[in-house]
Design a protein around this motif. Structure first.
Motif, short mmCIF file in Angstrom:
data_model
loop_
_atom_site.label_atom_id
_atom_site.label_comp_id
_atom_site.label_asym_id
_atom_site.label_seq_id
_atom_site.Cartn_x
_atom_site.Cartn_y
_atom_site.Cartn_z
N ALA A 60 0.82 -1.21 0.00
CA ALA A 60 0.00 0.00 0.00
C ALA A 60 0.86 1.26 0.00
O ALA A 60 0.57 2.21 -0.72
CB ALA A 60 -0.93 0.00 1.21
N SER A 61 1.92 1.27 0.80
CA SER A 61 2.73 2.48 0.96
C SER A 61 3.73 2.67 -0.18
O SER A 61 4.14 3.80 -0.46
CB SER A 61 3.48 2.43 2.29
N GLY A 62 4.16 1.58 -0.83
CA GLY A 62 5.20 1.66 -1.84
C GLY A 62 6.58 1.90 -1.25
O GLY A 62 7.57 1.99 -1.97
N ARG A 63 6.70 1.99 0.07
CA ARG A 63 7.96 2.26 0.75
C ARG A 63 8.87 1.04 0.66
O ARG A 63 8.42 -0.10 0.85
CB ARG A 63 7.68 2.59 2.22
N ARG A 64 10.12 1.24 0.35
CA ARG A 64 11.09 0.16 0.34
C ARG A 64 11.89 0.18 1.64
O ARG A 64 12.19 1.24 2.18
CB ARG A 64 12.01 0.27 -0.87
N ALA A 65 12.23 -1.00 2.11
CA ALA A 65 12.88 -1.13 3.41
C ALA A 65 13.98 -2.16 3.35
O ALA A 65 13.87 -3.17 2.63
CB ALA A 65 11.85 -1.51 4.48
N LEU A 66 15.03 -1.93 4.12
CA LEU A 66 16.14 -2.86 4.23
C LEU A 66 16.21 -3.36 5.67
O LEU A 66 16.36 -2.57 6.61
CB LEU A 66 17.47 -2.17 3.86
N LEU A 67 16.11 -4.68 5.83
CA LEU A 67 16.34 -5.31 7.13
C LEU A 67 17.76 -5.84 7.11
O LEU A 67 18.10 -6.72 6.32
CB LEU A 67 15.35 -6.46 7.36
N LEU A 68 18.61 -5.29 7.97
CA LEU A 68 20.02 -5.65 8.01
C LEU A 68 20.27 -6.44 9.29
O LEU A 68 20.13 -5.91 10.39
CB LEU A 68 20.87 -4.38 7.97
N ASP A 69 20.61 -7.72 9.13
CA ASP A 69 20.80 -8.61 10.27
C ASP A 69 22.20 -9.23 10.23
O ASP A 69 22.81 -9.34 9.16
CB ASP A 69 19.77 -9.74 10.27
N TYR A 70 22.65 -9.68 11.40
CA TYR A 70 23.96 -10.32 11.50
C TYR A 70 23.83 -11.63 12.26
O TYR A 70 23.05 -11.75 13.21
CB TYR A 70 24.95 -9.40 12.22
#
Length: 449
Positions: A284-294
């Motif tokens: 819905a938002s069109g927002r892109r997101a990065l989940l950065l995990d280690y």
């Protein structure tokens, strides 16, 4: 959660694990196979007298196995989910055995305690102590930045074209000094810049671009009091200033959406540390997101993500201009069971330009190309963009590149990947014009080369 064979194989840490898992699909190797609404489990007969106990929490999926493998998930966990996808009738619906029930209960208790801690009122911070710590850190960073400014001036006066491999050691020493100055982000950027020395054609121009971005950070540090809060947040991230997780979850921007998993990859930072990128886009938002995990020491990641799938969640975004990095604040239970590629953006180039203009220090930008054809010219792989007279140099291992080309067959694909300003690293591909509900035809498997 029901995963297809392709989705399970996409979770493999490398090709060797996927191949080994396929060799464990004989029913005779699994004297016990069971499932419930929460988990899938099985006992796999290995070389020893006692079978390995393998289990998967379907809310992730999250894997656990009694085998000594340091890979995550191991071949037994992958084989268990492959069997579930291909031979569901072999599994018996039952109450989980104690070794599964205890693990599921411990995970549930941990999640409940985490929620309880989040609901508790946070201890009142001590503004004076926090300000003192910040001032001490800024003082060390300022000293390091002043040294870096002199060093950058020396490099440009000597001339970049005269640099050779013998200078890389000196650059490594400067990177280490930035870490000592509590600016590890600067140290990482110097290390990455040093790798460009003598690498390919026109490397001095590429190196100058990296040094120019470093100079921009150097200029911003003494002017930090005049910067807007968002720009200051971007500067702190570029310096490698750690973000308080609890504070971010309490005060960060939150977006609730159905998030499409555009793609993911893992990189080995050293012998024991693995970094994972998971890219999402809100329906819905069109927002892109990065989940950065280690993950350290082969312990794996707490939450599993399947490229091409969709999950309902609340994400909490880091502060800054055009911020992409986010944390999962809450996974919601009402996600539709669809696997749809993300919707097109009007213009990926325009979107990229806006991101860079908002924050020039972002190391990676996500890009989706609706009509793209992989091609090889000489020793270089390219991604031709049919919608524009352009081609992007691809950063992709040879075997993976040939596989992507085979799926294309010379026809356009819908391709998602990361752009670092010089090369495009594909992570996921769909058939061109794929309808909602279709799975990717190709995903990057294992640790990235």
């Amino acid at each position: 959660m029901t995963l297809s064979t392709e989705a399970v194989l996409a979770l493999a840490p490398d090709d060797a694990s996927a191949k080994a898992a396929k060799g464990l699909l004989a029913p005779a190797k699994w004297p016990t196979l069971g499932y419930s609404d929460e988990a899938v489990w099985g006992e796999c007969q290995g070389s020893g007298s006692k079978p390995y106990q393998t289990q998967v929490d379907l809310s992730g999926p999250v894997f656990r196995c009694s085998c000594p493998s340091r890979k995550f998930p191991c071949k037994h966990g992958l084989a268990l989910m492959l069997l579930r996808a291909q031979s569901g009738a072999s599994f018996t619906a039952a109450a989980p055995p104690p070794w599964v029930a205890e693990w599921i209960a411990s995970r549930r208790d941990k999640a409940e305690k985490k929620e309880a801690r989040a609901a508790e009122p946070a201890a009142a911070p001590d503004p004076a102590a926090a300000a003192k710590r910040d001032a001490q850190r800024w003082k060390r960073i300022e000293a390091g930045v002043q040294e870096l400014a002199r060093w950058l001036d020396d490099q440009t006066q000597r001339g970049l074209a005269a640099l050779g491999s013998e200078q890389q050691q000196a650059w490594g020493a400067m990177a280490a000094r930035m870490v000592d100055a509590q600016a590890p982000g600067l140290g990482q950027r110097i290390t990455q810049a040093a790798e460009l020395i003598g690498a390919g054609e026109a490397w001095p121009a590429r190196l100058l671009d990296r040094l120019g971005r470093l100079q921009l950070i150097v200029d911003a540090v003494p002017r930090r009091e005049s910067l807007s809060p968002a720009t200051l947040a971007d500067l702190r991230i570029a310096l490698g200033w750690p973000q308080d997780r609890e504070g971010l979850l309490a005060d960060g921007e939150r977006i609730s959406d159905h998030w499409l998993v555009l793609g993911q990859c893992t990189d080995e930072r050293d012998a024991k540390l693995v970094e994972r990128h998971v890219w999402l886009q809100g329906r819905a938002s069109g927002r892109r997101a990065l989940l950065l995990d280690y993950s350290h020491g082969g312990r794996g990641f707490e939450t599993g993500w399947v490229s091409g799938s969709e999950r309902a969640a609340v994400l909490c975004f880091y502060p800054g201009h055009a911020s992409q990095r986010a944390l999962v604040a809450e996974l919601l239970a009402d996600a539709p069971a669809s696997t749809a590629p993300a919707t097109d953006t009007p213009d990926e180039w325009q979107r990229m330009a806006q991101q860079i203009a908002a924050n020039p220090w972002q190391p990676l930008l996500p890009m989706v190309w609706a009509e793209a054809v992989p091609a090889r010219h000489g020793d270089q792989w390219w991604l031709r963009l049919d919608a524009a007279p352009q081609a992007l140099p691809m950063q992709l291992a040879t075997q993976e590149a040939w596989q992507l080309l085979a799926h294309s067959g010379g026809a356009p694909l819908r391709v998602f990947g990361e752009w670092d300003g010089e090369q495009f690293a594909p992570l996921t591909a769909w058939a061109s014009g794929a309808a909602a509900g279709s799975a990717p035809v190709w995903t990057l498997a294992g640790v990235r080369a």
